[in-house]
Every structure is written in structure tokens, then in C-alpha cells.
Design an enzyme around this catalytic site. Sequence first.
Site: not given
Length: 187
Positions: A20, A66, A91, A112
Site C-alpha cells: 500500500h 484515506n 498502488d 480511498n
Amino acid sequence: MKFLIVGLGNIGPEYEGTRHNAGFIVADALASSCGAAFSTERYGDVAHCRVKNAQLVILKPSTYMNLSGNAVRYWMQKEGIAIQQVLVIVDDCALPFGAIRLKPSGSDAGHNGLKNIAQMTGTQAYPRLRFGIGNDFPRGTQVDYVLGHFTADEVKAMDARVEIAVEAIKTFCLAGIQTAMCNYNNK
């Protein structure tokens, strides 16, 4: 011309080197290739450098993935950078490991971080570079996979794949999104 290059990731040692955080990994490599160092500033770590006639502001938001839109909006306004000169590195588990895809705009595709950037800037019409992390996970385990670390084989191949992403970013800044897409989307 000035550009805001945003690598998305999550802060904290527990996320370092995870799939991530591919955006952070590419942003670090970009700064290193320019001889720039990050300093902790409002909403993230920031590095300033030049690539020929392009000024780059490289941002790694400290807002968690996020809420990345807060950092992007702040640095766009602070530096006077138009949305077309923003490139977000993210990613993407829909792409094979190490594949990159540049796009001038698009949907958040369920990501997100991208969703929050669109909310905070009021548009999805910003360039992005998606860095493939693969999708070799059983159904229902996507979160563990994305927050997991790269395999030993992926780590060995990472430097070469990240170098291609860095060159694609430099091409975006110097020649535009279309040229960057033509030269790097199939590498």
C-alpha cells in the site's frame, strides 16, 4: 513549470515497505534521483527539486491514505499548482506487480486515497500513476495482502520497476502526460 508529485501511503513503521506504500517508495526514489531530501512540513514530508526546467514539489502526505486529499489541496494552494500539474502515485492491485499505468484522469477505482483527493479538490480530472502490486491473494484477504510486504522476488525486482516509474514521472513533467503514457504504459 511547477509540479506537485504526490506519493500515497500510510505513515508509521508498521506500514513501511508494504504494498500500500508503493507511492511512498516511488516518491522516495524520485527525490533521491534528484538529490533532494524530505523535510517534515504541514500535512506531510516534502522535498523540492528540479528536473531540467521543471520544479518539483514531492509530497508524502502524513494524513494517512484515506485523508490524502487534505494534504494535496493544501500543497496545491500553497505552491500555486494547477490540478493538471499534480501527479498522484498510487498502488493498484488490478495491475501485475511493477506494471505502471499513467492516466490524465479517471475514477478512484475503489481506492480511498484517490476518492478523498477527488472530494477535497472537487474533481477526478488529475493525472495519476498507478503502480501495480499484483493480486495474488485469496478472496476476502485483499486488506491483508495490500497491507502486507512484498515477496523476496518482488523486492529483488523492485528497484528496476521503481526506476521506470521515476523516469515516467520525469517525462510527465518535461513532455506531458500523453508522451509519458505512450512511452511508459506498456513497459
